[in-house]
Design an enzyme around this catalytic site. Structure first.
Site, PDB file in Angstrom:
ATOM      1  N   SER A 259       0.841  -1.182   0.000  1.00 51.18           N
ATOM      2  CA  SER A 259       0.000   0.000   0.000  1.00 51.18           C
ATOM      3  C   SER A 259       0.880   1.237   0.000  1.00 51.18           C
ATOM      4  O   SER A 259       2.088   1.158   0.179  1.00 51.18           O
ATOM      5  CB  SER A 259      -0.933  -0.001   1.201  1.00 51.18           C
ATOM      6  OG  SER A 259      -0.212   0.293   2.373  1.00 51.18           O
ATOM      7  N   LYS A 260       0.240   2.360  -0.185  1.00 49.23           N
ATOM      8  CA  LYS A 260       0.940   3.630  -0.339  1.00 49.23           C
ATOM      9  C   LYS A 260       2.023   3.882   0.707  1.00 49.23           C
ATOM     10  O   LYS A 260       3.069   4.431   0.416  1.00 49.23           O
ATOM     11  CB  LYS A 260      -0.090   4.768  -0.319  1.00 49.23           C
ATOM     12  CG  LYS A 260       0.487   6.164  -0.552  1.00 49.23           C
ATOM     13  CD  LYS A 260       0.822   6.388  -2.009  1.00 49.23           C
ATOM     14  CE  LYS A 260       1.716   7.598  -2.251  1.00 49.23           C
ATOM     15  NZ  LYS A 260       1.168   8.891  -2.018  1.00 49.23           N
TER      16      LYS A 260
END
Length: 498
Positions: A259-260
């Site tokens: 994820s980011k």
RNA sequence: GGCCCCAUCGUCUAGUCAGGCCUAGGACAUCAGGUUUUCAUCCUGGUAACAGGGGUUCAAAUCCCCUUGGGGUCACCA
């Protein structure tokens, strides 16, 4: 698999514009693009920009830019248009309204009058009892006349999909046969209280209207497939084929999918680091797919020629960044100095070390630097660190370089001797070797005895370029200055220790 | 927790569907040598895996079951 069914396949990449192109999304896009290119199909880009994500500033551009860099050009999409547009969900309201009406006419959905609050309360109560909450189906059997009356009265309501008993199964292009009991699919909400369709509905509508034949997407959508299959059933449409690509997992100690917040999650990071884009494609393709277990370096063209959905693996993959470094280095090394020079020049110009004009017409020195760098760099981002010594007048010395310089008291004299022997017009190639050998012979030592301290004096480190390149890149005057400075450094260390 | 999916070296993987050619192959990383009388490249070699347990079979990394582990997903988000 049956390849004839892939011919002319219409595939799509449908990211939601969150402000960046996710690395997993890029791989999904690549796989779809590869299918389209290999089988003479169509690669569609569709933006899932409904609801709250629709207005993220520059979010669309981040997707476009990422795909552009990777060379994954859509045949149809928001930018290029196409016969089944618009290609942004935010602009497809009418199409959805029609489908919802269709669903209602077919009796595939029914109104549900639970409020958000009631549902939340039920969920909380179930959780308190340690149970899993499920929709109780209360409004499923409500008499149509009663339902109509409440709707006419203006009572807010959602619409739920009527899922019949039985099981939903399909053959996944990657995972194989998969099945779930319909009780586990549940009567999901398809239309919100405000009349807008939810994600699972619009995906089905869009894929159908865009004539998508094969849905190749991340495995995080696998359980959605059962819901979507039920929606196809409700609409009376023939579903496309589905294939789910195992997710890219975060590197330990992180857990779960990328994820980011994890490093390396966005395509932009790789672009900024300056990895070779063809290497990037190569690396991405090898994450979850393999040609034969032997081939590591494979061109985009060969990927197009050989990509095969049935060779997509079933296991999740961790990012293997050292391998990207290696592949990128391989690609760079295969480029000619002429091809490489602009990117080297750009990196140097960014530091203000050379004029920007050299990006288009590199100087002889920049060409020399490029040639030396070719065997050493793995990405554009390596250029500056590898060249700092060239452009730094007051050279910092690495600990080991300092030791090399100081450990032999004779070094001071040797460096002086070498400096004195250097003509203004620096010899190159063989002539340079001859010069070094001559100086070494005069000093009665081997080549190595002067090469190491010379490199240390010139670069402040132990791993610069080939010695002859170090000299030429610096020029005669600067080289002599650094050799003398090195000699001085050596002498002062000697007197300090004695 | 329910449901779905997965399980080979540290990592990416080949081999699994059609069991024997597997004392499990390749690559990255790592370690040790060599070439380069310098750096890098390059070359050679080493360490290193079929999660565990039951079956089926003459034979299982490959087929079946269980356990364990990992991942995903369960919103009027996408």
């Amino acid at each position: 698999m049956d390849e004839s069914r892939l011919r002319g396949a219409r595939v799509r990449f449908a990211p939601s514009p969150t402000g960046y192109l996710h690395i997993g999304g890029a791989r999904t896009a690549l796989f779809n693009w590869l299918v389209a290119r290999r089988y003479g199909g169509t690669f569609i880009l569709r933006l899932e920009d409904t609801d709250r994500v629709r207005d993220v500033k520059g979010a669309r551009e981040a997707i476009y830019e990422g795909l552009r860099w990777l060379g994954l050009d859509p045949d149809e999409g928001p930018e290029q248009g196409g016969p089944y547009g618009p290609y942004c969900q935010s602009e497809r309201g009418e199409i959805y309204a029609h489908a919802i009406a269709e669903l209602r006419e077919r009796g595939a959905i029914y109104p549900c009058f639970y409020t958000r609050e009631e549902l939340a309360a039920q969920r909380a109560a179930a959780e308190a009892r340690g149970e899993v909450w499920r929709y109780d189906g209360k409004y499923r059997e409500l008499a149509p006349s009663l339902a109509k009356a409440r709707i006419d009265r203006g009572e807010e309501h959602t619409w739920r999909l009527k899922v019949n008993a039985g099981a939903t199964r399909y053959h996944d292009l990657v995972l194989g046969d998969s099945e779930v009991k319909n009780d586990d699919v549940e009567d999901i909400i398809l239309v919100r209280g405000n009349g807008e369709p939810v994600y699972n509905l619009v995906v089905v509508i869009d894929d159908h209207h865009m004539r998508v034949s094969h849905v190749l997407r991340g495995a995080d959508h696998q359980t959605n497939t059962f819901k979507q299959l039920q929606i196809y059933l409700g609409l009376g449409w023939t579903p496309p084929e589905f294939g789910h690509i195992p997710l890219i997992l975060a590197e330990p100690p992180n857990k779960g999918k990328m994820s980011k917040r994890h490093g390396g999650a966005t395509v932009e990071e790789y672009q900024k680091a300056g990895y070779d884009v063809e290497a990037m494609i190569n690396w991405l393709a090898l994450m979850g797919w393999s040609l034969d277990g032997e081939t590591e370096v494979i061109s985009r063209a060969d990927l197009v020629k050989n990509f095969d959905i049935s060779r997509i693996g079933k296991t999740g993959a961790q990012l293997n960044r050292p391998k990207l470094e290696w592949i990128s280095g391989e690609y760079l090394r295969r480029q000619s100095p002429q091809q490489l020079a602009p990117r080297v020049a750009r990196a140097l110009a960014e530091r203000g070390w050379i004029p920007a004009a050299e990006i288009d017409s590199p100087s002889a020195r920049t060409m020399r630097i490029t040639t030396a760098l070719r065997e050493r760099m793995r990405k554009d981002g390596d250029v500056a660190p590898l060249c700092t010594w060239i452009f730094t007048a007051d050279l910092p010395f690495e600990e080991k370089a300092q030791q090399t310089l100081v450990k032999d008291p004779e070094n001071a004299a040797r460096l002086e001797r070498l400096a004195a022997a250097l003509p203004d017009a620096l010899p190159d190639g063989e002539a340079f070797s001859e010069l070094m050998k001559r100086v070494a012979a005069e000093l009665g030592v081997g080549f190595g005895k002067i090469a190491s301290p010379a490199r240390a004096a010139l670069t402040g480190g132990l791993s610069g370029f080939e010695l002859v390149d170090c000299f030429h890149v610096l020029g005669a005057t600067e080289s002599v200055r650094r050799l003398r400075a090195g000699a001085a450094r050596c002498r002062s260390a000697q007197s300090a220790s004695s």
